[in-house]
Design a protein around this motif. Sequence first.
Motif, PDB file in Angstrom:
ATOM      1  N   LYS A  73      62.662  96.332  64.086  1.00 33.14           N
ATOM      2  CA  LYS A  73      62.003  96.371  65.382  1.00 33.14           C
ATOM      3  C   LYS A  73      62.194  97.759  65.969  1.00 33.14           C
ATOM      4  O   LYS A  73      63.322  98.240  66.099  1.00 33.14           O
ATOM      5  CB  LYS A  73      62.587  95.311  66.314  1.00 33.14           C
ATOM      6  CG  LYS A  73      61.825  95.179  67.604  1.00 33.14           C
ATOM      7  CD  LYS A  73      62.285  93.977  68.396  1.00 33.14           C
ATOM      8  CE  LYS A  73      61.453  93.866  69.657  1.00 33.14           C
ATOM      9  NZ  LYS A  73      61.838  92.727  70.468  1.00 33.14           N
ATOM     10  N   LEU A  74      61.096  98.404  66.271  1.00 34.31           N
ATOM     11  CA  LEU A  74      61.105  99.724  66.896  1.00 34.31           C
ATOM     12  C   LEU A  74      60.336  99.610  68.197  1.00 34.31           C
ATOM     13  O   LEU A  74      59.123  99.409  68.182  1.00 34.31           O
ATOM     14  CB  LEU A  74      60.469 100.772  65.988  1.00 34.31           C
ATOM     15  CG  LEU A  74      61.120 100.965  64.615  1.00 34.31           C
ATOM     16  CD1 LEU A  74      60.290 101.886  63.741  1.00 34.31           C
ATOM     17  CD2 LEU A  74      62.518 101.510  64.777  1.00 34.31           C
ATOM     18  N   GLY A  75      61.046  99.694  69.297  1.00 39.47           N
ATOM     19  CA  GLY A  75      60.408  99.456  70.584  1.00 39.47           C
ATOM     20  C   GLY A  75      60.039  97.988  70.677  1.00 39.47           C
ATOM     21  O   GLY A  75      60.873  97.120  70.445  1.00 39.47           O
ATOM     22  N   ARG A  76      58.785  97.711  70.959  1.00 41.62           N
ATOM     23  CA  ARG A  76      58.337  96.320  71.052  1.00 41.62           C
ATOM     24  C   ARG A  76      57.623  95.849  69.803  1.00 41.62           C
ATOM     25  O   ARG A  76      57.175  94.708  69.734  1.00 41.62           O
ATOM     26  CB  ARG A  76      57.416  96.169  72.267  1.00 41.62           C
ATOM     27  CG  ARG A  76      58.172  96.405  73.547  1.00 41.62           C
ATOM     28  CD  ARG A  76      57.396  96.255  74.819  1.00 41.62           C
ATOM     29  NE  ARG A  76      55.983  96.001  74.723  1.00 41.62           N
ATOM     30  CZ  ARG A  76      55.135  96.104  75.711  1.00 41.62           C
ATOM     31  NH1 ARG A  76      55.571  96.471  76.893  1.00 41.62           N
ATOM     32  NH2 ARG A  76      53.861  95.852  75.556  1.00 41.62           N
TER      33      ARG A  76
END
Length: 78
Positions: free
Chosen positions: A47-50
């Motif tokens: 997960k990167l950011g949202r």
Amino acid sequence: MSFDQNIIVNLSVISPVVSQEQFATFIGATPDTVRGWVENDTLPHVKLGRSRYINIIAFVDDLKNGKTIFSRGDYCND
């Protein structure tokens, strides 16, 4: 989901993570199918950011180690 482990992947031209849409195009699946696999922890992802991205390094490593069947929950502890 099953993959042919004889597929040669040149990691020097592939990003370590790709979007779900890019992965869907790469393997010939629909984005909705890949999204479901991510939600069910069938594919390695980060997960990167949202957003969640497919972890190509982990995916290819598993293929190299002989993994041919990817099942629901395989990556729930990652």
